[in-house]
Design a protein around this motif. Structure first.
Motif, PDB file in Angstrom:
ATOM      1  N   LYS A 163       2.240 -11.354  -9.547  1.00 34.25           N
ATOM      2  CA  LYS A 163       3.686 -11.430  -9.779  1.00 34.25           C
ATOM      3  C   LYS A 163       4.170 -12.887  -9.809  1.00 34.25           C
ATOM      4  O   LYS A 163       5.026 -13.252 -10.627  1.00 34.25           O
ATOM      5  CB  LYS A 163       4.448 -10.656  -8.714  1.00 34.25           C
ATOM      6  N   ASP A 164       3.616 -13.720  -8.935  1.00 33.71           N
ATOM      7  CA  ASP A 164       4.028 -15.123  -8.891  1.00 33.71           C
ATOM      8  C   ASP A 164       3.693 -15.853 -10.194  1.00 33.71           C
ATOM      9  O   ASP A 164       4.486 -16.680 -10.678  1.00 33.71           O
ATOM     10  CB  ASP A 164       3.351 -15.836  -7.713  1.00 33.71           C
ATOM     11  N   VAL A 165       2.515 -15.555 -10.755  1.00 29.62           N
ATOM     12  CA  VAL A 165       2.117 -16.204 -12.005  1.00 29.62           C
ATOM     13  C   VAL A 165       3.020 -15.738 -13.152  1.00 29.62           C
ATOM     14  O   VAL A 165       3.382 -16.530 -14.035  1.00 29.62           O
ATOM     15  CB  VAL A 165       0.628 -15.929 -12.325  1.00 29.62           C
ATOM     16  N   LYS A 203      -3.528  -1.622 -11.640  1.00 31.40           N
ATOM     17  CA  LYS A 203      -2.351  -0.808 -11.312  1.00 31.40           C
ATOM     18  C   LYS A 203      -1.102  -1.679 -11.222  1.00 31.40           C
ATOM     19  O   LYS A 203      -0.017  -1.278 -11.660  1.00 31.40           O
ATOM     20  CB  LYS A 203      -2.591  -0.061 -10.002  1.00 31.40           C
ATOM     21  N   LYS A 204      -1.260  -2.875 -10.651  1.00 35.59           N
ATOM     22  CA  LYS A 204      -0.129  -3.794 -10.540  1.00 35.59           C
ATOM     23  C   LYS A 204       0.332  -4.253 -11.917  1.00 35.59           C
ATOM     24  O   LYS A 204       1.541  -4.340 -12.193  1.00 35.59           O
ATOM     25  CB  LYS A 204      -0.535  -5.005  -9.687  1.00 35.59           C
ATOM     26  N   ILE A 205      -0.630  -4.534 -12.795  1.00 35.97           N
ATOM     27  CA  ILE A 205      -0.305  -4.968 -14.146  1.00 35.97           C
ATOM     28  C   ILE A 205       0.404  -3.854 -14.917  1.00 35.97           C
ATOM     29  O   ILE A 205       1.362  -4.100 -15.658  1.00 35.97           O
ATOM     30  CB  ILE A 205      -1.575  -5.444 -14.885  1.00 35.97           C
ATOM     31  N   VAL A 206      -0.057  -2.613 -14.737  1.00 36.66           N
ATOM     32  CA  VAL A 206       0.607  -1.468 -15.364  1.00 36.66           C
ATOM     33  C   VAL A 206       2.044  -1.350 -14.864  1.00 36.66           C
ATOM     34  O   VAL A 206       2.990  -1.167 -15.647  1.00 36.66           O
ATOM     35  CB  VAL A 206      -0.159  -0.163 -15.082  1.00 36.66           C
ATOM     36  N   GLU A 207       2.209  -1.471 -13.553  1.00 34.41           N
ATOM     37  CA  GLU A 207       3.546  -1.385 -12.951  1.00 34.41           C
ATOM     38  C   GLU A 207       4.480  -2.454 -13.523  1.00 34.41           C
ATOM     39  O   GLU A 207       5.633  -2.175 -13.885  1.00 34.41           O
ATOM     40  CB  GLU A 207       3.426  -1.541 -11.428  1.00 34.41           C
ATOM     41  N   LEU A 208       3.976  -3.684 -13.614  1.00 32.61           N
ATOM     42  CA  LEU A 208       4.799  -4.781 -14.104  1.00 32.61           C
ATOM     43  C   LEU A 208       5.026  -4.699 -15.611  1.00 32.61           C
ATOM     44  O   LEU A 208       6.054  -5.153 -16.121  1.00 32.61           O
ATOM     45  CB  LEU A 208       4.167  -6.120 -13.724  1.00 32.61           C
ATOM     46  N   SER A 209       4.061  -4.114 -16.338  1.00 33.90           N
ATOM     47  CA  SER A 209       4.243  -3.913 -17.774  1.00 33.90           C
ATOM     48  C   SER A 209       5.416  -2.980 -18.036  1.00 33.90           C
ATOM     49  O   SER A 209       6.126  -3.120 -19.044  1.00 33.90           O
ATOM     50  CB  SER A 209       2.974  -3.309 -18.396  1.00 33.90           C
ATOM     51  N   ARG A 210       5.639  -2.046 -17.129  1.00 34.35           N
ATOM     52  CA  ARG A 210       6.728  -1.089 -17.276  1.00 34.35           C
ATOM     53  C   ARG A 210       8.083  -1.742 -17.014  1.00 34.35           C
ATOM     54  O   ARG A 210       9.064  -1.475 -17.720  1.00 34.35           O
ATOM     55  CB  ARG A 210       6.528   0.085 -16.307  1.00 34.35           C
ATOM     56  N   ARG A 227      -6.741   3.959 -19.325  1.00 30.42           N
ATOM     57  CA  ARG A 227      -6.749   5.186 -18.499  1.00 30.42           C
ATOM     58  C   ARG A 227      -5.527   5.212 -17.597  1.00 30.42           C
ATOM     59  O   ARG A 227      -4.855   6.247 -17.487  1.00 30.42           O
ATOM     60  CB  ARG A 227      -8.030   5.239 -17.660  1.00 30.42           C
ATOM     61  N   LEU A 228      -5.241   4.100 -16.959  1.00 28.34           N
ATOM     62  CA  LEU A 228      -4.103   4.043 -16.053  1.00 28.34           C
ATOM     63  C   LEU A 228      -2.788   4.222 -16.802  1.00 28.34           C
ATOM     64  O   LEU A 228      -1.871   4.897 -16.327  1.00 28.34           O
ATOM     65  CB  LEU A 228      -4.109   2.713 -15.301  1.00 28.34           C
ATOM     66  N   LEU A 229      -2.684   3.633 -17.984  1.00 31.92           N
ATOM     67  CA  LEU A 229      -1.476   3.793 -18.782  1.00 31.92           C
ATOM     68  C   LEU A 229      -1.284   5.254 -19.189  1.00 31.92           C
ATOM     69  O   LEU A 229      -0.174   5.782 -19.163  1.00 31.92           O
ATOM     70  CB  LEU A 229      -1.559   2.906 -20.034  1.00 31.92           C
ATOM     71  N   TYR A 230      -2.379   5.895 -19.546  1.00 30.36           N
ATOM     72  CA  TYR A 230      -2.317   7.309 -19.929  1.00 30.36           C
ATOM     73  C   TYR A 230      -1.910   8.175 -18.743  1.00 30.36           C
ATOM     74  O   TYR A 230      -1.067   9.069 -18.866  1.00 30.36           O
ATOM     75  CB  TYR A 230      -3.678   7.760 -20.461  1.00 30.36           C
ATOM     76  N   GLU A 231      -2.502   7.904 -17.592  1.00 29.69           N
ATOM     77  CA  GLU A 231      -2.189   8.681 -16.395  1.00 29.69           C
ATOM     78  C   GLU A 231      -0.727   8.530 -15.981  1.00 29.69           C
ATOM     79  O   GLU A 231      -0.133   9.442 -15.401  1.00 29.69           O
ATOM     80  CB  GLU A 231      -3.100   8.253 -15.235  1.00 29.69           C
TER      81      GLU A 231
END
Length: 406
Positions: A163-165, A203-210, A227-231
């Motif tokens: 998140k900081d980056v 999972k963190k990247i998916v969360e932040l992408s949203r 897979r994570l995006l689909y789930e």
């Protein structure tokens, strides 16, 4: 049948580098080594243009700024119609240098920054002051109107900084922050990130992408994010996709070897000995990758079609580039294969034949090509895109020869 052609080419134009990073996949250093001549470099561009003259060409190294004819290569590439960008550590990208590169036709730069602060980055890169130089390069590029992105190598030591980056990237007004996951090749003798942290980072990247609207957030060398995006029933962001190696992606080494991607040392051929077109169309390793007949867990996984695992990591870990990706922690369920139908993002109406014509273009290039087609259609007052229209527009889109881009 899918129409395979390169849409993304990574070209290590030199092995020389002013840094000596411990994780370098090319084992780059300050020593001079064999590299293609300027004349040979132009011939490479000519051959790439025959395969697809609307591809994205990433010029990297080593450090590409150490190549004296970099401006000439960028100029020739730009005239060929390529989207030419630079992958750099940023330490040599002064305002004056960037201005010269932009004038030659450079469209953007991706600069390696591995932390929101200098301490970890400088230690990781082995040069005090490296972080400041890289940040300055991003500011210079942005001031000159070049597209910019931050490229981050994630390890167990900096995984908590995701998140900081991103916030640092936003402050620098970059277009994207790309998180890379190390493959054990070159000087990188270990992954530097555990399976647990890898899954948590995705999972963190998916969360932040949203939630992140200010900048694009993407994972690289991590096709498992699909897979994570689909789930999560997530609208797949442009640019996030399973492994493209050998299907729409290849790498050219300083000495002219062709490999499926920068992190796969498996040489398919050398342009000094064989036509690049012949290598791309007939290379046995590339043909295997296109068949997608994976082994191990990847072979029985229901996410094979949208993920497929990292082929470079499979090669590094198992000696088999069709093997399973060891960094993935997922256990296949044996359910029916999962597929994604990514909707065409368009302003005009497209008939089915036209949609089919662009369906197999990789998502990271599809948006640009669709916009080009629609712009030409609007000039003619056309409101419905057809396959016949696309055929008529080929010439004005810069497509030539018998290798169609659409």
């Amino acid at each position: 049948m899918e129409d395979y052609r390169p849409y993304l080419v990574s070209w290590n134009i030199t092995k020389r580098c002013n840094l000596s990073c411990p994780h370098c996949y090319l084992s780059a250093d300050s020593e001079a080594s064999a590299e293609l001549t300027g004349k040979e470099a132009k011939f490479v561009i000519d051959e790439l243009s025959y395969l697809n003259n609307r591809l994205m060409l990433i010029l990297s190294g080593g450090e590409p700024m150490l190549r004296k004819d970099l401006v000439d290569i960028i100029g020739y590439s730009s005239k060929a119609g390529f989207i030419t960008v630079l992958g750099s550590n940023g330490t040599l990208l002064t305002y004056k240098n960037l201005k010269t590169l932009k004038k030659a036709g450079l469209k953007g730069v991706g600069i390696s920054i591995d932390s929101a602060t200098s301490k970890y980055h400088d230690a990781f890169r082995g040069l005090d002051g490296a972080w400041e130089l890289s940040v300055s390069a991003l500011r210079n590029a942005k001031e000159l109107g070049l597209e910019t992105q931050v490229d981050v190598t994630l390890t167990d030591e900096n995984v908590h900084e995701i998140k900081d980056v991103i916030e640092a990237g936003v402050a620098l007004s970059v277009k994207a922050v790309n998180f890379f996951f190390l493959v054990c090749t070159g000087r990188a003798m270990k992954t530097n990130i555990s399976g647990y942290n890898y899954e948590a980072a995705l999972k963190k990247i998916v969360e932040l992408s949203r939630s992140e609207k200010r900048v694009m957030v993407r994972a690289r060398c991590a096709p498992h994010i699909y897979r994570l995006l689909y789930e999560e029933d997530f609208n797949i962001p442009e640019g996030t996709r399973g492994c493209l190696a050998g299907r729409h992606y290849m790498r050219i080494t300083p000495e002219g070897n062709i490999t499926p991607c920068p992190y796969m040392p498996a040489v398919v051929g050398n342009i000094k000995e064989r036509s690049l077109v012949s290598i791309w169309e007939n290379g046995s390793s590339l043909q295997q990758l296109r068949q997608e007949m994976y082994n191990g867990r990847c072979g029985i996984c229901e996410y094979t079609e949208i993920c497929g695992g990292c082929r470079a990591r499979a090669l590094s870990d198992t000696g088999d580039f069709m093997g399973e990706d060891s960094l993935c922690t997922y256990s296949p369920s044996g359910k029916e294969k999962v597929g994604l139908n990514i909707e065409l993002q368009s302003e005009l109406e497209w008939d089915e034949s036209a949609k089919n014509r662009v369906r197999n273009i990789p998502v990271f290039m599809k948006g640009m090509i669709v916009k080009m087609i629609e712009a030409k259609a609007k000039e003619r007052g056309i409101k419905i895109i057809t396959s016949e229209l696309i055929g008529e527009l080929k010439g004005s889109l810069g497509v030539h020869g018998n290798k169609k881009s659409v």
